[in-house]
Structures are given as C-alpha cells and as structure tokens.
Motif scaffolding. Sequence first.
Motif, mmCIF file in Angstrom:
data_model
loop_
_atom_site.group_PDB
_atom_site.id
_atom_site.type_symbol
_atom_site.label_atom_id
_atom_site.label_comp_id
_atom_site.label_asym_id
_atom_site.label_seq_id
_atom_site.Cartn_x
_atom_site.Cartn_y
_atom_site.Cartn_z
ATOM 1 N N ASP A 1 -8.932 -4.884 3.464
ATOM 2 C CA ASP A 1 -7.915 -4.427 2.521
ATOM 3 C C ASP A 1 -6.706 -3.826 3.226
ATOM 4 O OD1 ASP A 1 -6.981 -4.055 -0.088
ATOM 5 O OD2 ASP A 1 -7.608 -1.955 -0.081
ATOM 6 N N THR A 2 -6.735 -3.800 4.538
ATOM 7 C CA THR A 2 -5.643 -3.209 5.325
ATOM 8 C C THR A 2 -4.782 -4.314 5.928
ATOM 9 O OG1 THR A 2 -7.003 -1.290 5.893
ATOM 10 C CG2 THR A 2 -5.076 -1.720 7.268
ATOM 11 N N ARG B 1 0.805 -1.212 0.000
ATOM 12 C CA ARG B 1 0.000 0.000 0.000
ATOM 13 C C ARG B 1 0.845 1.272 0.000
ATOM 14 N NH1 ARG B 1 -5.214 -0.214 0.353
ATOM 15 N NH2 ARG B 1 -5.244 1.980 0.962
ATOM 16 N N SER C 1 -6.626 1.404 5.032
ATOM 17 C CA SER C 1 -7.686 1.567 4.044
ATOM 18 C C SER C 1 -9.023 1.720 4.747
ATOM 19 C CB SER C 1 -7.713 0.360 3.095
ATOM 20 O OG SER C 1 -8.832 0.412 2.242
#
Length: 282
Positions: free
Chosen positions: A245-246, A68, A240
């Motif tokens: 999604d993190t 990320r 996120s």
Amino acid sequence: MIENRPFATALAHCVLILGVLIVAFPIYYTFVASTLSTPEILRPPLPLVPGDQFAGNYGQALFGGVGRIGGVGVWTLLFNTFVMAMGIALGKIVISLLSAFAIVFFRFPFRIAFFWLIFMTLMLPVEVRILPTYKVMVDLGLIDTYAGLILPLVASATATLLFRQFFLTIPGELVEAARVDAAGPMRFFRDILLPLSKTNIAALFVILFIYGWTQYLWPLLVTNDNSMNTIVIGLRKMISFADADTPWNLVMVTAILAIVPPVLVVVLMQRWFVKGLVESEK
C-alpha cells in the motif's frame, strides 16, 4: 618540514574513500530506487543501476500529487519546509544578534539577570513547553500557517550566547572610536559589528537551517491541512504499515528531494561555515 610517507598517504586516502563510500552508498541506493517502479522495488534483488522511470516518478511526485498525502505535490512540501527553515534560521539570527548586542553594549538594570534567564531556556526545549505553546497558537489562530510553524521556534538561547561571547571580544577602543566619530548604537551595530560577525552568522545559518528543515514534532502538531505539511511529515504519511500500500517509488523520490536543499546549503556555504567555526575575525 613535511615528511614524504607514500604508504601513510595512500592508507589515509583509502580510509577516506572507504568512509565516503559507506556514507554515499545508501543515498545512491535510494536514488536508484527512485528511478524504478514499485513492483521492481518490492521484487528482490534491487538493481544497482538506475531504471527508466526517472522522469515519470519525479514528475508525478513534484507536480502530480501523492494520494497518501491528499494529492499534494512534493513541490508544495518542499516550499513549506524551505519557508519554515529560512524563517527559523533568519529569525533566530536576527533576534540573537539584537539581544546579544543589547546585553553587551548597553548598561541597564538586571541585564545580567536577563541574560541568565535567556540562558536558562536552553533547559526548556519545545517538547517541554509543547502544550502551552500549542494553546497559544490555537488562541491566536495560527494553526496551518507559516507563522505558526516558525514563531515558536525562533528564539535561540544558544545563538544569543555565541554572539554575546563574540561581542565581548570586541576591543573597547573600537567602541570608543565609533563614539568619537558620532556613530550611534545602530550605526555601530550595522557598520562594525555585522561585518565582523559575518562568519559567525554564516556558520549559525547552516546549523539553524538544517535544524528547521528536519523539524518533525512541532510541524506534526501545528499543521492539519495536507497542503501545509513539511517534507518530513509528508514522507512519514506516505509510508503505510503494508508494503503493497506504500508508493515506494514516490517515497524514494521524496527522500532524495528532501536531502538536496540541506546539502546545497552546506556545499555553497562550506567556506564560510568552516571559517565561522575555527576563526574569529576582528
């Protein structure tokens, strides 16, 4: 005479221990989460004992890169933040020492006016002058550079004021003695003022280092390349809106690593920090 009050002593210790637990438990909980996998973190309840992913999580975060933030390792973010914090702390101290020295020990026109002009900048934080400062950095080509991160935050009216007030307490006889010994201005500054100011410098260094380490707004504006991000910016980019999604395990690792350098600075310089706040060595 010191009275022996066992109950009061025990109560004081209990209050202190409770305070330490309240402060330290969230940090411990973060450390526990940093040793787990993301599914284990998202599946309640979170265990209270460390998991078996310590080496994998910390190795991946430090050297493997985080998706990320463009595959940059947390080690790079820590290095960028350390350079920025050290540059800001040392730059503020050097500039403030020299400006306070000039204002107190030199006689030149409008020196008091210059001091008040410096003092008035306390009312102009970075947020107020952010647009013109950013334009200057763009014009000078300092975006995504260490100089761009450090230079706009180097000047410090607060440190100049503190050093000025300390220099005003230096006895005039000491200045005259240095003059009789044929000591020039810079020798007087180096051999007399700096040794007397060491506790003040240490206290200010701790405060200014933490100030530089926790900067968010300016690094967010002046860095576009992920490899130039600081640890605070990298930590924010890793999170996120969607929990799934993190990479929460890597977020927790980054949070722990972001805490370590400021804590080390405070612990290693604690004695000097306290002396600089409560004492004046002359």
